[in-house]
Design an enzyme around this catalytic site. Structure first.
Site, PDB file in Angstrom:
ATOM      1  N   HIS A 267       0.836  -1.204   0.000  1.00  0.00           N
ATOM      2  CA  HIS A 267       0.000   0.000   0.000  1.00  0.00           C
ATOM      3  C   HIS A 267       0.877   1.263   0.000  1.00  0.00           C
ATOM      4  O   HIS A 267       0.957   1.914  -1.014  1.00  0.00           O
ATOM      5  CB  HIS A 267      -1.011   0.039   1.163  1.00  0.00           C
ATOM      6  CG  HIS A 267      -1.876  -1.177   1.240  1.00  0.00           C
ATOM      7  ND1 HIS A 267      -2.656  -1.571   0.187  1.00  0.00           N
ATOM      8  CD2 HIS A 267      -2.064  -2.109   2.216  1.00  0.00           C
ATOM      9  CE1 HIS A 267      -3.311  -2.684   0.512  1.00  0.00           C
ATOM     10  NE2 HIS A 267      -2.962  -3.042   1.739  1.00  0.00           N
ATOM     11  N   ASP A 318      -4.781  -8.484  -3.358  1.00  0.00           N
ATOM     12  CA  ASP A 318      -5.073  -8.212  -1.958  1.00  0.00           C
ATOM     13  C   ASP A 318      -6.335  -8.919  -1.452  1.00  0.00           C
ATOM     14  O   ASP A 318      -6.304 -10.104  -1.159  1.00  0.00           O
ATOM     15  CB  ASP A 318      -5.140  -6.687  -1.753  1.00  0.00           C
ATOM     16  CG  ASP A 318      -5.097  -6.286  -0.284  1.00  0.00           C
ATOM     17  OD1 ASP A 318      -5.047  -7.168   0.585  1.00  0.00           O
ATOM     18  OD2 ASP A 318      -5.105  -5.073   0.007  1.00  0.00           O
TER      19      ASP A 318
HETATM   20 ZN   LIG Z   1      -3.251  -6.991   2.557  1.00  0.00          ZN
END
Ligand SMILES: [Zn+2]
Length: 449
Positions: A267, A318
């Site tokens: 991220h 993810d």
């Molecule tokens: Zn993750």
């Protein structure tokens, strides 16, 4: 096995009429400029298989089940509570079935290696399984069944928040201490040992879930192998980190953990310009998960600025809410367009193709993050290849741009892993059985939840 592509993306760029010869799972010869010989399998556009650097396979089980507005503020944190509840009862068999579905879909979208950030370790009541690494064996079994390459990243998770808070009840399936983690890693090594080309790294979950001492200990457990960590995904996490340490999360990592090229910072959405420049210089790969980050309302990663700073990046699916390699690349570019009110922001120079730039970066950054050889259509490389659907009338880079921005779906025709065709006509070869098993698991989990 002999494959013929009308066009193929080689390390030096596009070539036409390319003959690829595969033996024992590896590419042994790549020859442009040849007509297909008798017996060759003919395809339109060949590219290397894409790395998917960040997956929580089990979360595929809640795709489509968290899109109903909640009672209070609906956010990443309320999603996380819903996720904890929904998967609270998931058994090893069910986890394997869900992972197989996720991995089959990854392959169907041209993702041939998955980095599994694996934290569902223990039984629903938090008790260790008789085989501590039971769930790692289930992940490895799903990889073996589907044929996807695996970089297993067992997660160390010990705390509910900054400052070493004890884990919350919803986190008991993830949590453990350093001794237990060393044994989980040893079990993980046994789990992936039979898989060709598998890699084992480590993943301290996040700065909220590990103490500084634990972070340093975990990062040192697999020298030379990948280290992955979630960081700066949510603004609340940035605020909490500032309150705890006086530093933002990425700054804290830079000052205390010395990230380098074996690190993947997943991220890294919320960085200031100083953090961006310093993290890019460190060689760490930014693990971008644009579809999940949009789904969870994380914010927009400044990918254009990261690129200008020389930062490497790759893509991850993810939460696996929608699995598609081209979908991740499209969302990444579109997030930049929306934020900067411009176009073609990930293309490095006038006249260059955005799709091509996105693909090149995702291939090299993703492979580095997963401790894998750079994917390439080149002699000696593993035969992990993707044939895209043809894009009539377009030149090669335009065909990639079409795949990223205009394809109605995953846009993939055929996929080979280790020279074995695992996807034909866009469908995983075991899709029917895997999807039936998955459907039954979802019903059971909905009833249980
Ligand atoms: Zn993750």
């Amino acid at each position: 096995l002999t494959l013929h592509f009308r066009a193929a993306l080689l390390p030096g760029g596009w070539a036409r009429d390319v003959l690829v010869t595969i033996e024992a799972g590896r590419i042994v010869a790549v020859t442009p400029g040849l007509a297909p010989p008798p017996g060759a399998e003919c395809h339109a556009i060949g590219i290397p298989g894409l790395p998917n650097l960040h997956s929580h396979a089990f979360q595929r089980a809640i795709a489509g089940r968290t899109e109903r507005r909640g009672p209070g503020e609906d956010s990443f944190w309320s999603w996380r509570d819903a996720m904890y509840r929904a998967i609270g009862a998931m058994t090893p068999d069910e986890t394997e079935a869900v992972a197989a579905m996720a991995y089959a879909e990854m392959l169907e979208s041209g993702l041939t290696r998955v980095g599994e950030f694996h934290y569902l370790h223990h039984a629903p009541d938090g008790a260790p399984y008789a085989e501590l690494a039971e769930m790692a064996f289930r992940i490895a079994a799903a990889a073996a069944e589907t044929g996807i390459r695996l970089t297993l990243l067992p997660v160390f998770y010990a705390h509910a928040g900054f400052g070493g808070l004890p884990p919350a009840p919803g986190q008991r399936r993830f949590a453990g201490d350093l001794d237990g983690f060393a044994r989980l890693l040893e079990g993980g090594a046994r789990a992936v040992a039979p898989l060709e080309g598998a890699v084992l790294g480590v993943a301290p979950h996040s700065l909220r879930a590990v103490t500084p001492e634990e972070l340093r200990a975990v990062a040192a457990m697999r020298p030379g192998h990948p280290v992955h960590i979630h960081a700066a995904e949510q603004t609340r996490e940035v605020e909490d980190c500032l309150a705890w340490s006086g530093m933002r999360p990425v700054r804290w990592l830079l000052e205390n953990a010395a990230p380098d090229a074996r690190w993947c910072v997943v991220h890294a959405t919320h960085m200031d310009p100083g953090e961006t420049a310093a993290l890019a210089r460190s060689g760490a790969v930014a693990g971008l998960c644009p579809v999940t980050e949009a789904n969870l309302g994380d914010g927009v990663f400044d990918a254009a600025g990261w690129g200008e700073a020389g930062g490497a990046w790759g893509i991850g699916t993810d939460s696996n809410v929608a699995i598609a390699g081209n979908g991740e690349l499209r969302m990444l570019e579109y997030s930049q367009r929306l934020a900067r009110r411009g176009r073609n922001l990930m293309a490095p120079a006038p006249g260059t193709s955005t799709g091509r730039a996105l693909l090149d970066s995702a291939l090299s950054g993703g492979a580095r993050a997963l401790g894998a050889p750079a994917p390439a259509l080149a002699p000696g490389a593993p035969a992990d290849l993707v044939a895209l659907l043809p894009a009539p009338g377009l030149d090669e880079d335009e065909a990639l741009d079409h795949w990223v921005f205009a394809a109605p779906d995953r846009g993939v025709d055929r996929v080979w892993c280790g020279g074995r065709a695992v996807v034909r006509d866009g469908r995983h070869v075991a899709r029917d059985a895997i999807a039936a098993r998955f459907g039954a698991v979802i019903e059971r989990l909905r009833d249980a939840a």
